[in-house]
Design an enzyme around this catalytic site. Structure first.
Site, PDB file in Angstrom:
ATOM      1  N   TYR A   1       0.848  -1.187   0.000  1.00 24.82           N
ATOM      2  CA  TYR A   1       0.000   0.000   0.000  1.00 24.82           C
ATOM      3  C   TYR A   1       0.885   1.239   0.000  1.00 24.82           C
ATOM      4  CZ  TYR A   1      -4.219  -2.685   1.247  1.00 24.82           C
ATOM      5  OH  TYR A   1      -5.285  -3.555   1.263  1.00 24.82           O
TER       6      TYR A   1
ATOM      7  N   PHE B   1     -13.762  -3.167   1.036  1.00 27.67           N
ATOM      8  CA  PHE B   1     -14.641  -2.245   0.306  1.00 27.67           C
ATOM      9  C   PHE B   1     -16.096  -2.451   0.740  1.00 27.67           C
ATOM     10  CE2 PHE B   1     -11.438  -2.240  -3.431  1.00 27.67           C
ATOM     11  CZ  PHE B   1     -10.734  -1.187  -2.845  1.00 27.67           C
ATOM     12  N   PRO B   2     -16.369  -2.417   2.045  1.00 26.13           N
ATOM     13  CA  PRO B   2     -17.739  -2.646   2.524  1.00 26.13           C
ATOM     14  C   PRO B   2     -18.709  -1.543   2.124  1.00 26.13           C
ATOM     15  CG  PRO B   2     -16.353  -1.877   4.313  1.00 26.13           C
ATOM     16  CD  PRO B   2     -15.437  -2.159   3.159  1.00 26.13           C
ATOM     17  N   LEU B   3     -18.182  -0.404   1.683  1.00 28.18           N
ATOM     18  CA  LEU B   3     -19.037   0.701   1.249  1.00 28.18           C
ATOM     19  C   LEU B   3     -18.911   0.954  -0.251  1.00 28.18           C
ATOM     20  CD1 LEU B   3     -18.276   3.187   4.188  1.00 28.18           C
ATOM     21  CD2 LEU B   3     -20.135   1.522   4.004  1.00 28.18           C
ATOM     22  N   GLY B   4     -18.272   0.030  -0.974  1.00 26.76           N
ATOM     23  CA  GLY B   4     -17.943   0.293  -2.368  1.00 26.76           C
ATOM     24  C   GLY B   4     -16.666   1.116  -2.415  1.00 26.76           C
TER      25      GLY B   4
END
Length: 295
Positions: A63, A215-218
């Protein structure tokens, strides 16, 4: 125990041999930009996360080409007892691109890189990121059998460099193959609008291991639909006096005690909002309406 305390306790679960808050923090965004001001903002967010009860921080040496791990070490070392720093291996930087690093010797090098950049003697959780699908797929000598990879990671665990093992971006078939190695969880893309990995979620529940939806919220970064912009999510949020993000995370928490979402953010305001999802209690009608959103 008060009602508020009982709600909080219900949103804790067993993860990497620890009992932790189920809403974690995904640190990927922190290494996206440089400069002293950006670094200081990242430090503030990381310290706020730990101060407000986050016990699971997800990162990777790749990252920000190593920047994210450096920021975590600067902000949080020496690390608080009970904090699980989860990282990923299987990818490396080549110039300005991420490329597969799937061979056993590269996995070992990835573990050593994470130990060094995070300033740890042992990594709490290491997820093997497979490269079988997606924008970058392993080819040639990077197409390595899962058993060979797991054998090397088990050796690293026996050497004390890894506390727990997991896998990432995998199918249910690969999860089943990895279970004998003693994996404690799976990290895959999953949210209200993308449930491609429903079979993996189900297998994790049946196998008694954690499922970590990233990416639980997109994510605008990966051109995924933003869950928070969905009309049904916004309507239910208004009903509960909550934010759309809180509703999306609360829905994930309602899937079962084995689910540990890792929403990411670069601001303290959004961090606190995400953590607050643990206190949002959806009713059966909400869950049914949200469940119908799958594409």
């Amino acid at each position: 125990m008060s009602g508020e305390e009982s709600v909080w306790q219900a949103q804790r679960g067993e993860f990497a041999d620890r009992w932790i808050a189920r809403v974690g923090y995904g640190a990927m965004q922190l290494g996206a930009s440089g400069g002293p001001a950006a670094a200081e903002r990242a430090h503030v967010v990381l310290r706020a996360a730990v101060e407000h009860g986050v016990e699971h921080i997800d990162t990777a040496a790749f990252y920000g080409a190593g920047a994210t791990n450096r920021l975590i070490r600067e902000a949080l070392a020496p690390y608080r007892n009970g904090l699980v720093i989860a990282t990923k291996i299987g990818v490396r930087w080549s110039g300005t691109e991420r490329v597969p690093a799937q061979r056993p010797e590269e996995l070992r090098a990835g573990v050593e890189d994470n130990l060094r950049t995070l300033g740890l003697e042992r990594l709490g959780l290491v997820n093997l990121r497979r490269m079988d699908s997606g924008r970058v797929v392993a080819t040639g000598d990077q197409q390595v059998d899962l058993d060979d990879q797991l054998a090397e990671l088990v050796r690293l665990r026996e050497e004390g460099k890894i506390a727990a093992l997991g896998v990432s971006d995998v199918s249910a078939d690969l999860v089943a193959r990895a279970l004998p190695a003693g994996i404690v969880g799976v990290q895959n893309l999953y949210n209200l609008l993308d449930r491609t990995h429903e079979p993996v979620l189900r297998l994790c529940r049946e196998s008694g291991i954690a499922f970590v939806p990233y990416f639980p919220l997109g994510s605008a970064v990966s051109r995924l639909p933003r869950v928070t912009e969905n009309a049904t999510v916004a309507e239910i949020a208004g009903k509960h006096g909550a934010s759309p993000a809180q509703v999306a995370i609360a829905w994930l928490l309602a899937l079962g005690p084995h689910v540990f979402p890792i929403p990411g953010t670069s601001t303290v305001a959004h961090l606190l909002d995400n953590i607050g999802a643990a206190s949002v209690q959806l009713d059966e009608g909400d869950v049914r309406a949200l469940g119908a959103l799958a594409n």
